[in-house]
Design an enzyme around this catalytic site. Sequence first.
Site, mmCIF file in Angstrom:
data_model
loop_
_atom_site.group_PDB
_atom_site.id
_atom_site.type_symbol
_atom_site.label_atom_id
_atom_site.label_comp_id
_atom_site.label_asym_id
_atom_site.label_seq_id
_atom_site.Cartn_x
_atom_site.Cartn_y
_atom_site.Cartn_z
ATOM 1 N N SER A 182 0.856 -1.184 0.000
ATOM 2 C CA SER A 182 0.000 0.000 0.000
ATOM 3 C C SER A 182 0.888 1.229 0.000
ATOM 4 O O SER A 182 1.927 1.246 0.675
ATOM 5 C CB SER A 182 -0.873 -0.010 1.259
ATOM 6 O OG SER A 182 -1.452 1.256 1.439
ATOM 7 N N TYR A 205 -1.764 -0.323 10.485
ATOM 8 C CA TYR A 205 -1.687 -0.880 9.134
ATOM 9 C C TYR A 205 -0.448 -0.357 8.405
ATOM 10 O O TYR A 205 0.332 -1.119 7.835
ATOM 11 C CB TYR A 205 -2.965 -0.491 8.393
ATOM 12 C CG TYR A 205 -3.032 -0.910 6.946
ATOM 13 C CD1 TYR A 205 -3.232 -2.239 6.587
ATOM 14 C CD2 TYR A 205 -2.925 0.034 5.916
ATOM 15 C CE1 TYR A 205 -3.322 -2.610 5.256
ATOM 16 C CE2 TYR A 205 -3.018 -0.333 4.592
ATOM 17 C CZ TYR A 205 -3.219 -1.654 4.262
ATOM 18 O OH TYR A 205 -3.307 -2.028 2.945
HETATM 19 N N1 LIG Z 1 -8.636 -2.138 -0.221
HETATM 20 C C1 LIG Z 1 -7.744 -1.144 -0.303
HETATM 21 O O1 LIG Z 1 -8.093 0.041 -0.300
HETATM 22 C C2 LIG Z 1 -6.293 -1.468 -0.396
HETATM 23 C C3 LIG Z 1 -5.399 -0.416 -0.657
HETATM 24 C C4 LIG Z 1 -4.036 -0.704 -0.725
HETATM 25 C C5 LIG Z 1 -3.590 -2.005 -0.539
HETATM 26 N N2 LIG Z 1 -4.496 -2.998 -0.287
HETATM 27 C C6 LIG Z 1 -3.974 -4.353 -0.071
HETATM 28 O O2 LIG Z 1 -4.694 -5.270 -0.870
HETATM 29 C C7 LIG Z 1 -4.629 -6.578 -0.270
HETATM 30 C C8 LIG Z 1 -5.989 -7.240 -0.317
HETATM 31 O O3 LIG Z 1 -6.876 -6.531 0.518
HETATM 32 P P1 LIG Z 1 -8.419 -6.345 0.169
HETATM 33 O O4 LIG Z 1 -8.642 -4.891 0.026
HETATM 34 O O5 LIG Z 1 -8.839 -7.260 -0.909
HETATM 35 O O6 LIG Z 1 -9.079 -6.755 1.574
HETATM 36 P P2 LIG Z 1 -10.058 -7.957 1.991
HETATM 37 O O7 LIG Z 1 -11.218 -8.032 1.091
HETATM 38 O O8 LIG Z 1 -10.294 -7.763 3.446
HETATM 39 O O9 LIG Z 1 -9.145 -9.222 1.750
HETATM 40 C C9 LIG Z 1 -8.129 -9.551 2.630
HETATM 41 C C10 LIG Z 1 -7.925 -11.035 2.581
HETATM 42 O O10 LIG Z 1 -6.911 -11.358 3.554
HETATM 43 C C11 LIG Z 1 -7.370 -12.465 4.285
HETATM 44 N N3 LIG Z 1 -6.781 -12.580 5.613
HETATM 45 C C12 LIG Z 1 -6.894 -11.727 6.647
HETATM 46 N N4 LIG Z 1 -6.266 -12.243 7.721
HETATM 47 C C13 LIG Z 1 -5.747 -13.441 7.350
HETATM 48 C C14 LIG Z 1 -5.028 -14.444 8.004
HETATM 49 N N5 LIG Z 1 -4.707 -14.364 9.297
HETATM 50 N N6 LIG Z 1 -4.654 -15.542 7.313
HETATM 51 C C15 LIG Z 1 -4.993 -15.675 6.003
HETATM 52 N N7 LIG Z 1 -5.694 -14.767 5.338
HETATM 53 C C16 LIG Z 1 -6.076 -13.659 5.997
HETATM 54 C C17 LIG Z 1 -8.863 -12.255 4.394
HETATM 55 O O11 LIG Z 1 -9.470 -13.472 4.778
HETATM 56 P P3 LIG Z 1 -10.881 -13.496 5.576
HETATM 57 O O12 LIG Z 1 -11.920 -13.196 4.561
HETATM 58 O O13 LIG Z 1 -10.932 -14.861 6.139
HETATM 59 O O14 LIG Z 1 -10.782 -12.429 6.633
HETATM 60 C C18 LIG Z 1 -9.169 -11.819 2.979
HETATM 61 O O15 LIG Z 1 -9.287 -12.933 2.145
HETATM 62 C C19 LIG Z 1 -4.061 -6.358 1.126
HETATM 63 O O16 LIG Z 1 -2.704 -6.708 1.132
HETATM 64 C C20 LIG Z 1 -4.187 -4.858 1.342
HETATM 65 O O17 LIG Z 1 -3.201 -4.372 2.224
HETATM 66 C C21 LIG Z 1 -5.821 -2.762 -0.227
#
Ligand SMILES: NC(=O)c1ccc[n+]([C@@H]2O[C@H](COP(=O)([O-])OP(=O)(O)OC[C@H]3O[C@@H](n4cnc5c(N)ncnc54)[C@H](OP(=O)(O)O)[C@@H]3O)[C@@H](O)[C@H]2O)c1
Length: 358
Positions: free
Chosen positions: A194, A229
């Site tokens: 991020s 974060y």
């Molecule tokens: N969304 C944004 O604005 C944004 C911006 C910049 C970067 N990112 C990055 O994008 C990536 C994906 O995030 P997202 O936005 O798609 O969020 P998300 O929908 O919350 O997805 C996160 C995933 O990580 C899994 N997870 C969380 N804790 C875990 C654990 N202990 N062991 C295994 N899996 C785990 C979650 O599983 P569960 O469903 O079981 O909780 C979910 O599948 C992340 O690295 C985030 O930092 C996101």
Amino acid sequence: MSYLILGGAASLSAFIFGIRYYNSRFVWGNYEMMIDKSETKKNRLEGKTFIVTGANSGIGKEVAQELYRNGAHVILACRNERETIALIEQLRSNYCDCNGQLTYKHLDLANFESIQKFVDEIKNEQLNIHTLINNAAIFGGPIELTKDEYELNIQVNHLGPALLTILLLPIMTKHEPFLNTDNLMHKKVIMVTSTLAKNGTINEQLLNRIDDSKIIELRRLNQSNKDIYMSSKLANLLFTRHLSKLITNNLNLDICLASPGFTLTRLHRYVTIPKRFLLALYAPLFAMILRSPKQGAQTVIGCAMSQQVQSDVLYQNCRANDKLLSSGIVNDQQASERVYRLTMSTLNKCLELPIDKH
Ligand SMILES: NC(=O)c1ccc[n+]([C@@H]2O[C@H](COP(=O)([O-])OP(=O)(O)OC[C@H]3O[C@@H](n4cnc5c(N)ncnc54)[C@H](OP(=O)(O)O)[C@@H]3O)[C@@H](O)[C@H]2O)c1
């Protein structure tokens, strides 16, 4: 008067959707921009195996779907079995004519034993992993001690992905050594990061095992979800930068960083209700800049499919972004090396843990 209000609302909506359209069309990009035009054939990923962590939700789900649709074998490394199996069934029925393959494997990044078991399974099945996509993360989860006695956020966002990567590297490079020049076999680790990481701070103590008193102290600091974060993502980014420099010289495998941008997913589930109300005030701004999961996934998919991604490069909006890594803490080589060494020393201790392998 009412005509005036209606006219104002219509102009504001037109302005918001205009900006949104501009962003999606000209700024955010799409993954095809990152791919060699000669590679646009159907099932272009046939025979390749990808691991996607956190593939049951948000960006990971979109990435898994697109790779599968293009003929890949996708290993969905998730902690939520029910949701992941349901997703697999849905994808199989939606894309029944693709030659891809979907496999669920349990992975809990907050538990080193789970990571070790996951890697053991990959090793036992002699799977030839083409790309590891470290996507799973949490945004400001509760400050808690994990079973392994680390702070939860730092373990899920940094120590867990770091351990997974370190354990998988020898397996990934064992099958085809030195095939970097062969486009078809070009292997990669993609760390989903991020841009907020550049505002994080490094708390070196958290890279070590801690106890309840440290957790109480951390809670007293009353950091926001965002602070926690940013710091865990910064640790992961610095670790990745140093690791990628070492790996490029030794193993001929590329490790890059991919930033999805601000995306509407379940990531923000730990944001408190009062804060959500506050954020609702920014709804018009979010409508202009907030990506859908599909839009957020584009850069990650591009990195996974492209044969041109390079180590120690951060990709954003489907192109390399040299500026982001060129200044500030994210470009501090000493900090990068220190985080790498501390992390490795912690992981080495974990690897000596007696783990029941079966
Ligand atoms: N969304 C944004 O604005 C944004 C911006 C910049 C970067 N990112 C990055 O994008 C990536 C994906 O995030 P997202 O936005 O798609 O969020 P998300 O929908 O919350 O997805 C996160 C995933 O990580 C899994 N997870 C969380 N804790 C875990 C654990 N202990 N062991 C295994 N899996 C785990 C979650 O599983 P569960 O469903 O079981 O909780 C979910 O599948 C992340 O690295 C985030 O930092 C996101």
